[in-house]
Each structure stands twice: as C-alpha cells, then as structure tokens.
Design a protein around this motif. Structure first.
Motif, PDB file in Angstrom:
ATOM      1  N   ALA A   1       0.849  -1.184   0.000  1.00 55.44           N
ATOM      2  CA  ALA A   1       0.000   0.000   0.000  1.00 55.44           C
ATOM      3  C   ALA A   1       0.888   1.238   0.000  1.00 55.44           C
ATOM      4  CB  ALA A   1      -0.907   0.004   1.224  1.00 55.44           C
ATOM      5  N   ALA A   2       0.399   2.321  -0.567  1.00 54.19           N
ATOM      6  CA  ALA A   2       1.131   3.579  -0.617  1.00 54.19           C
ATOM      7  C   ALA A   2       0.131   4.706  -0.429  1.00 54.19           C
ATOM      8  CB  ALA A   2       1.857   3.717  -1.949  1.00 54.19           C
ATOM      9  N   ARG A   3       0.649   5.924  -0.257  1.00 54.15           N
ATOM     10  CA  ARG A   3      -0.266   7.053  -0.140  1.00 54.15           C
ATOM     11  C   ARG A   3       0.340   8.313  -0.726  1.00 54.15           C
ATOM     12  NH1 ARG A   3      -0.910   9.047   5.996  1.00 54.15           N
ATOM     13  NH2 ARG A   3       1.160   9.901   6.228  1.00 54.15           N
ATOM     14  N   ILE A   4      -0.538   9.163  -1.180  1.00 48.56           N
ATOM     15  CA  ILE A   4      -0.185  10.488  -1.681  1.00 48.56           C
ATOM     16  C   ILE A   4      -0.936  11.470  -0.797  1.00 48.56           C
ATOM     17  CG2 ILE A   4      -0.360  12.103  -3.598  1.00 48.56           C
ATOM     18  CD1 ILE A   4      -0.359   9.631  -5.481  1.00 48.56           C
ATOM     19  N   VAL A   5      -0.205  12.313  -0.108  1.00 51.23           N
ATOM     20  CA  VAL A   5      -0.818  13.301   0.773  1.00 51.23           C
ATOM     21  C   VAL A   5      -0.986  14.604   0.001  1.00 51.23           C
ATOM     22  CG1 VAL A   5      -0.552  14.632   2.905  1.00 51.23           C
ATOM     23  CG2 VAL A   5       0.172  12.242   2.827  1.00 51.23           C
ATOM     24  N   ILE A   6      -2.165  15.175   0.108  1.00 55.77           N
ATOM     25  CA  ILE A   6      -2.458  16.458  -0.536  1.00 55.77           C
ATOM     26  C   ILE A   6      -2.557  17.486   0.580  1.00 55.77           C
ATOM     27  CG2 ILE A   6      -4.068  17.727  -1.983  1.00 55.77           C
ATOM     28  CD1 ILE A   6      -5.104  14.870  -2.875  1.00 55.77           C
ATOM     29  N   GLU A   7      -1.633  18.453   0.536  1.00 58.39           N
ATOM     30  CA  GLU A   7      -1.608  19.472   1.585  1.00 58.39           C
ATOM     31  C   GLU A   7      -1.052  20.761   1.004  1.00 58.39           C
ATOM     32  OE1 GLU A   7      -0.676  19.472   6.301  1.00 58.39           O
ATOM     33  OE2 GLU A   7       0.709  18.351   5.046  1.00 58.39           O
ATOM     34  N   ASN A   8      -1.688  21.882   1.311  1.00 57.29           N
ATOM     35  CA  ASN A   8      -1.278  23.192   0.790  1.00 57.29           C
ATOM     36  C   ASN A   8      -1.233  23.194  -0.740  1.00 57.29           C
ATOM     37  OD1 ASN A   8      -0.994  24.295   3.404  1.00 57.29           O
ATOM     38  ND2 ASN A   8       1.017  23.355   3.568  1.00 57.29           N
ATOM     39  N   PHE A   9      -2.214  22.554  -1.354  1.00 64.26           N
ATOM     40  CA  PHE A   9      -2.364  22.502  -2.802  1.00 64.26           C
ATOM     41  C   PHE A   9      -1.131  21.901  -3.483  1.00 64.26           C
ATOM     42  CE2 PHE A   9      -5.591  25.331  -1.359  1.00 64.26           C
ATOM     43  CZ  PHE A   9      -6.643  25.145  -2.234  1.00 64.26           C
ATOM     44  N   ALA A  10      -0.589  20.835  -2.871  1.00 62.23           N
ATOM     45  CA  ALA A  10       0.554  20.120  -3.454  1.00 62.23           C
ATOM     46  C   ALA A  10       0.452  18.643  -3.111  1.00 62.23           C
ATOM     47  CB  ALA A  10       1.866  20.690  -2.919  1.00 62.23           C
ATOM     48  N   PHE A  11       0.978  17.794  -4.015  1.00 63.34           N
ATOM     49  CA  PHE A  11       1.041  16.350  -3.776  1.00 63.34           C
ATOM     50  C   PHE A  11       2.364  16.024  -3.094  1.00 63.34           C
ATOM     51  CE2 PHE A  11      -1.542  16.469  -7.785  1.00 63.34           C
ATOM     52  CZ  PHE A  11      -2.722  15.967  -7.246  1.00 63.34           C
ATOM     53  N   SER A  12       2.317  15.124  -2.119  1.00 65.44           N
ATOM     54  CA  SER A  12       3.541  14.684  -1.449  1.00 65.44           C
ATOM     55  C   SER A  12       3.470  13.175  -1.223  1.00 65.44           C
ATOM     56  CB  SER A  12       3.695  15.407  -0.109  1.00 65.44           C
ATOM     57  OG  SER A  12       4.859  14.960   0.549  1.00 65.44           O
TER      58      SER A  12
END
Length: 153
Positions: A71-82
C-alpha cells in the motif's frame, strides 16, 4: 517505622507493581521530580502481560507478503502532492489523503488510467495503480497546477 504514603507517586504494594496499579492522576510529571517520569516509563515498558510470568511479548508489525501488492499514499496538503513522484509496484493500492479543506482529485492525465474522483477536504480516497509498468503523469482536475508522477514497475 511506618511508611509515609502521602506525597509519593504511589504506595508500594505488597505484590509486584503493574502499570494499571498507578492511577492516571498520579502521572503528573510535575509531582515526579527529576527522573521520575523516566522511572515511570521504565516501569511501564518493562511490565508483563498481567500474569506475573515475565515481560510481555509483542508481535512484529504485519508486512504485506510478496503475493499481494503493498500500500502507498499520496498526501495532498497546501495545494501540493507529497510525494509528487511516487514509485510503486503494479496493482498497489494507493490512498489519496486530502489534508486541505478544499476538494482535490488524483487523476491520471491523458487516458485517465486511474483516478480517485473528488476527494472532499479532510477525507481519503483509494485507487489501484495500473498493472502495466510505466510512468504515469497525474494531476488534480480541480486545480490543474497540481501535478505529479506515478511510476509503476
């Protein structure tokens, strides 16, 4: 000589002390004095499973077997992908975590091989990485300046 019990962290019981013998109100770090919190932490970490037969054992965290994708994740914060560039194996479950209050998407550009759909603020959505190896550009369809790359292989 009588043992004083007032002003102590806890009264010394006749049996071996266990973490649940200490009342939560007695865990005030200001009452422990120097080193008191460390001693309390040592007591809790060396405790047994409650049967008096030695230290408790913990099992290792469960790791995904090679038979199934991780499993993996992409965090969306402050209008950016991380991370903006993520490498995963084919068929990996990827969770988009939106920490912004605005909605976002994680959508493959071009043929739209994958996508989360609209992710409301402070919620998550999951999608499956393509089974074919390659590099896939993705973006937020609501905020097209947000871009990233998913590499499968």
């Amino acid at each position: 000589m009588q043992r004083p019990t007032r002003g102590r962290l806890f009264a010394v019981p006749a049996r071996k002390a266990r973490p649940h013998d200490i009342h939560p109100t007695e865990l005030d770090p200001h009452r422990c004095g120097p080193g008191g919190a460390s001693a309390l932490l040592a007591l809790v970490s060396c405790s047994n499973d409650g049967n008096g037969n030695g230290p408790a054992t913990t099992s290792a965290p469960r790791v995904e077997s090679s038979a199934g994708p991780a499993a993996a994740r992409i965090v969306i914060e402050n209008f950016a992908f991380s991370p903006a560039d993520l490498r995963v194996g084919p068929g990996t479950k990827i969770t988009g975590v939106n920490r912004d209050s605005d909605p976002h998407t994680v959508t493959a550009t071009g043929d739209r091989t994958f996508g989360t759909g609209r992710i409301a603020g402070d919620t998550n959505a999951t999608f499956t990485a393509p089974s074919a190896s390659g590099s896939y550009s993705y973006m937020c369809t609501i905020h097209p300046n947000m871009k990233g790359t998913l590499t499968v292989g």
